[in-house]
Every structure is written in structure tokens, then in C-alpha cells.
Write a protein that holds these residues in place. Structure first.
Motif, short mmCIF file in Angstrom:
data_model
loop_
_atom_site.label_atom_id
_atom_site.label_comp_id
_atom_site.label_asym_id
_atom_site.label_seq_id
_atom_site.Cartn_x
_atom_site.Cartn_y
_atom_site.Cartn_z
N ASP A 15 0.83 -1.20 0.00
CA ASP A 15 0.00 0.00 0.00
C ASP A 15 0.86 1.25 0.00
N LYS A 16 0.37 2.27 -0.68
CA LYS A 16 0.95 3.62 -0.62
C LYS A 16 -0.24 4.56 -0.51
N GLY A 17 -0.47 5.10 0.70
CA GLY A 17 -1.65 5.93 0.88
C GLY A 17 -2.90 5.14 0.57
N THR A 77 -9.51 5.23 2.05
CA THR A 77 -8.69 6.40 2.45
C THR A 77 -7.26 6.04 2.85
N VAL A 79 -4.11 3.44 4.95
CA VAL A 79 -3.83 2.73 6.20
C VAL A 79 -4.03 3.60 7.44
N THR A 80 -3.72 4.88 7.36
CA THR A 80 -3.71 5.67 8.59
C THR A 80 -5.10 6.09 9.03
N THR A 81 -6.05 6.16 8.11
CA THR A 81 -7.37 6.67 8.48
C THR A 81 -8.52 5.75 8.09
N SER A 82 -8.23 4.62 7.46
CA SER A 82 -9.29 3.70 7.08
C SER A 82 -9.92 3.07 8.33
N ILE A 83 -11.23 2.80 8.27
CA ILE A 83 -11.86 2.12 9.41
C ILE A 83 -12.10 0.64 9.09
N ASP A 86 -8.71 -4.57 7.73
CA ASP A 86 -7.37 -4.69 7.16
C ASP A 86 -7.04 -3.35 6.52
#
Lengths: 104, 442
Positions: A15-17, A77, A79-83, A86
């Protein structure tokens, strides 16, 4: 005859963003051309339409005998903000391998 | 100088990685350098947050434990350590390492690479690479760190420091810097820098090239993963690299593990951007030259970009979560009913809301699992909110299903997390000045 990709290929998700990256590598190089022919930007988009929301770009790497898919807007959105469970989309390598293709 | 080959081990591929593989590498790897890569994109923002709460913290939370165990071995075997465990506070991390050395009675020098923190230089009108909206539209920005390259690390290697501690640097640069420095490679030689970056990229995730994150017992078995060995790179002056591991450790190194790792997190295999070079991975050759030994060549590259990537961290609100399980007859139907109940009651209160059925659809969605009937299903509900008062609501509502929901629910759990978002911008490298600080133990 339809064959699941998991029988003939392996891969890893990255993943990237909010962009999902999926590699697809045949166990036997003899199947590389069949993957190139059947596993396209369109067929991957159709197979994972619920997950892949943006543009898909495919890189074909004949020297490495590997394919890389770059899927934008596909990680809710990122890795940092996904709910999602995974957040990285790391398990999605195996979602691609669920796809069935015609080997003949 | 004048070496024909150097050996670099990678003993950690992320902050939470196992501790003992790096000790085995330092003890038995016959290494010149040990690299510990411990700083993911988000990790540094979380570290910046810790630093804000306590200015003496903000370096890697495992730094103390790792250094205490490793330092005596590194000094005994004359292995230099290169690590980004400085995270958001390399200066305080360096002081902590000196403190440990003093306690252990070891005389060491630490070279600290910093200057990656560009928070005070941020232009809030700069548009993010991810969404194209300006930084000013993000509510609360907490950190900004530029990815430094080998030009920042090499001056540290030119000192006689035993440990090179950095903040944010590009992961492959941790490997490329000692290679360039030892062999005196020309920084204008993009072919060599591209090949060296390929080697660094293959190494940077440690166990991910030795069979970790690769294994599938049915189609891709990997032996002895409980004692998985981490990789050793032996690189020659011409840039050719051989990757292997310590004898007696578990794991697997072959063309398959190398291909999966080569393409891992690569947005464009023909143009992989780092601060050092734009590397071309497309014609890399991987040869199996022995059991668990591969030779890597054929990497290429174009001159480095004028801009550096900067990771910007911002407060992104709260993630509120709850889970509960159902098993036996109609487990799926009871879990679905539980999900519907929660959704009806609270979904509208959240900015984003999601119901997952673990065992059915939580990872790949409903489409791929539509014919499956699992014996047990775990409901997982998640909501995102900026409102602290709502941050525990999902967990509370899921827990309340015990007495108000479907039959046989068990194992309820509730979680609340603060979310740290990360976006990226590009910054002209001339605006960023890497710095070097030397510390010495008594």
C-alpha cells in the motif's frame, strides 16, 4: 476449463496511501503469457469491483515474469485513516488469487 | 576503504519486529554493518506525538531494549549499526544509547543524522500528493518529516562512529549509504545507485525476503518459521549482490521470495523514486546460486529527483470499535441481525461507519464469500468521529447486545483509538539541510 489464479500464481499486496499494489507472479514461467492475456486492468476491476474504486494501471514485466497492478482509491482512504479491518489491504493479494481464468 | 565486498545484515523490518534475529546476525553473520529499519510512514507521526507529550521521548519505543541486547555483540564483532530508530527524536535517542553504553562500560561513538523535521518550513498552501487539496484543509497538523537520502548518511559513516542513528530517511538509503561510502561509488552513476537501491529495497523488510509474509503451507511452504533468519547482503564493488542467511536459522530465500519483495510497495517498477536515484526494477535478474542463496543484478536508474517526499501527520479523530461473536445454528443470520440493530441505532452519528462479519466478509467483502456458511462469525463494528464524546459509543452499543440483541452472543470487546492521518507533499531538496551531531560515551 476455468482455473483459479491461486493454483498457478502467487503475489503480495502493498500500500501507498490510498493506493493498493498487487503483484502477480506465476509459479511456472510458462504461464506468464496466459496471465498477461487474461488478467488485465479490466478483468481485475471486474473481479474486485467492490474494493477497487479508482483507476487501475498494469505493469507487465517480461524479464521478471511478473505483473504489478496499481489500484488507486482502493483502501478506504488508506492505512492511517481507514476504518476497515485490514487497513493496509494486506490480505487482498489472496482476493486477486480468487479470480478464475481460462487456461486454454 | 579498499574492500572488495561488504556484508550488511537487516535485523528488523519494522518497529515491532522480533529482537533475536538481529542478535543472531550480529553474532554469526560476519557482518560489516547491521541495519535496523524501524520507521514506517505512520510510525514517525506517532513518535512526534510522544515527543510532544515528553520532549525526552519520540525515539523508537524499543530502542532501549534492542540496544541493550545488541551493543556488546556489535562492539565485540566490530559491526557498525545503522538504524532509523531515532524516529522523531534522534538527538534524545542518541543520548539514550550513550547512557546504555556508559552503564555497560562500553566506549562508543554515535553519529546522529537529523534535519529531516521540516515542520517549521511547511507551506500550508502546498497540495497533498494523495488528494490534491492544500495542507491548510487538514484540521490539526502535528508533524512533517522529509525523507533524507545517502547524502545525509554518508557524512556520518565518514566519522568513526560505531552507531549511525537517523530520523526519517528513505529505507533503501540505509543500505545504499554504506555501499557507496565503502566502494567510493560516483554519486552521478545512476546505474550503480539504481542497482544498490534494488538491493536495499530487497533487504529493508528483513524477514519478508527470507520467507516471512510469503509462507502458505499448501503451496509455498517455508521451514522453521519459529526461528526465521533475517537476511545478509554481500555486495561486490560492481554492485552485484548475494542475499543469504545464517546457517541453522529457519526460512527460505529463492526467486519467488525475491520477486514478491522486489515488487512490494512499488508504485512504478520502471521508476522507483528515492532521494538518491529514480531506480528501474524492471530488468532485475535473480539467480538461485545455492540453497537459500540468490544473486541479484540488473538494477538501473536515472538521476535523483530535485524534490524530496515529506510525510505530514495530522489528527484524524477517533476510531470507535466493538466486536461480538456468534456460533452454531444460524450464526451468520444472528450476526447479521446484530449488525442491523447497531446500524439502525447509531450509524448516523458517525462521519464514517462500517459493519464487518469476521469469518465471512471482513477482509474481501461479501461478493467472494457469498456461498460460505461458517460455523462461527464475529461481528465487528467501526465508526469514525471527531467528537471525543462519541469515541466509545460503538463499543458500548455492541456490548449492550449481550442483553438486548440476538441469542448466544459472546466475547464482546470494545476499543477506542486516536487516528493519526498521514499525507505527503513534495519539497525542494535545497530547502532541506541534513545535520550531523556526534556523541561519545565516557
Amino acid at each position: 476449463m476455468k482455473t483459479k489464479l491461486s493454483k498457478i500464481a502467487h503475489g503480495r499486496a502493498g500500500d501507498k496511501g490510498n493506493t493498493l499494489l498487487l503483484s502477480l507472479i506465476p509459479y511456472d514461467p510458462i504461464n506468464f503469457e496466459k496471465l498477461v492475456k487474461n488478467v488485465t486492468e479490466e478483468s481485475v476491476k471486474a473481479h474486485l469491483s467492490h474494493q477497487l474504486k479508482g483507476e487501475i494501471k498494469r505493469f507487465v514485466l517480461p524479464e521478471l515474469k511478473a505483473i504489478q497492478f496499481i489500484c488507486q482509491d482502493s483502501l478506504g482512504t488508506g492505512v492511517t485513516t481507514s476504518i476497515a479491518m485490514d487497513t493496509h489491504g494486506k490480505s487482498l493479494s489472496y482476493a486477486l488469487l480468487e479470480m478464475e481464468i481460462d487456461l486454454n | 576503504m579498499g574492500k572488495e565486498k561488504i556484508r550488511i545484515g537487516c535485523g528488523a523490518g519494522f518497529s515491532g519486529d522480533r529482537l533475536e534475529p538481529s542478535e543472531i546476525l550480529a553474532e554469526k553473520g560476519n557482518l560489516d554493518y547491521l541495519v535496523l529499519e524501524c520507521l514506517a510512514e505512520r510510525t514517525i507521526s506517532l513518535a512526534q506525538k510522544r515527543k510532544k507529550e515528553n520532549p525526552l521521548l519520540g525515539y523508537d519505543p524499543l530502542l532501549e531494549r534492542r540496544i541493550k541486547r545488541l551493543l556488546p555483540i556489535l562492539i565485540k564483532n566490530k559491526v557498525r549499526l545503522i538504524t532509523n530508530m531515532g524516529a522523531a527524536n534522534p538527538l534524545e535517542g542518541g543520548k539514550k544509547i550513550i547512557e546504555i553504553a556508559d552503564q555497560l562500560g562500553l566506549r562508543i561513538k554515535v553519529a546522529i543524522v537529523h534535519g529531516d523535521d521540516v515542520f517549521n518550513q511547511l507551506n500550508r498552501e502546498e497540495k497533498t500528493l494523495e488528494s490534491g487539496v492544500p495542507l491548510s484543509s487538514y484540521s490539526s497538523i502535528v508533524s512533517a518529516n522529509a525523507y533524507l537520502g545517502i547524502d545525509a548518511i554518508i557524512p556520518a559513516l565518514e566519522t568513526d562512529a560505531d552507531i549511525i542513528l537517523t530520523g526519517r530517511v528513505a529505507d533503501p538509503s540505509l543500505f545504499l549509504a554504506p555501499i557507496v561510502n565503502e566502494f567510493g561509488w560516483d554519486l552521478m552513476n545512476s546505474t550503480l545507485l539504481g542497482q544498490g537501491t534494488v538491493l536495499g529495497h530487497l533487504m529493508e523488510c528483513a524477514g519478508q525476503i527470507t520467507g516471512g509474509y510469503f509462507a502458505d503451507p499448501v503451496v509455498k511452504p517455508v521451514p522453521d518459521m519459529d526461528i526465521l533468519g533475517h537476511p545478509i547482503l554481500e555486495v561486490s564493488k560492481d554492485g552485484t549482490g548475494i542475499i543469504r542467511k545464517v546457517d541453522g536459522t529457519g526460512g527460505l530465500i529463492n526467486t519467488q521470495t525475491a520477486k514478491e519483495q522486489l515488487l512490494y510497495e512499488v508504485l512504478d517498477p520502471f521508476a522507483y523514486y528515492t532521494p538518491d536515484v529514480i531506480a528501474d526494477f524492471s530488468k532485475v535478474q535473480i539467480e538461485e546460486i545455492g540453497k537459500n542463496q540468490i544473486r541479484i543484478s540488473g538494477g538501473n536508474g536515472k538521476p535523483a529527483p530535485q524534490t524530496l517526499k515529506v510525510s505530514v501527520g495530522y489528527d484524524a479523530g477517533y476510531l470507535s470499535e466493538g466486536e461480538i461473536s456468534y456460533a452454531g445454528a444460524n450464526a451468520k443470520e444472528r450476526a447479521f441481525l446484530a449488525g442491523e440493530i447497531i446500524e439502525k441505532r447509531i450509524s448516523k452519528a458517525f462521519d464514517e461507519f462500517r459493519v464487518d462479519y469476521i469469518g465471512v466478509s471482513s477482509l474481501h467483502g461479501l461478493e467472494l464469500s457469498k456461498d460460505s456458511t461458517p460455523y462461527e462469525v464475529r461481528l465487528r463494528v467501526a465508526g469514525k468521529t471527531q467528537d471525543p464524546a462519541l469515541s466509545t459509543l460503538v463499543g458500548e452499543e455492541v456490548e449492550a447486545l449481550y442483553t438486548n440483541g440476538p441469542a448466544g452472543g459472546g466475547g464482546a470487546r470494545k476499543y477506542t483509538h486516536q487516528l493519526m492521518g498521514v499525507v505527503s507533499i513534495l519539497m525542494d531538496r535545497d530547502l532541506i539541510s541534513p545535520k550531523l551531531t556526534l556523541l561519545e560515551s565516557n
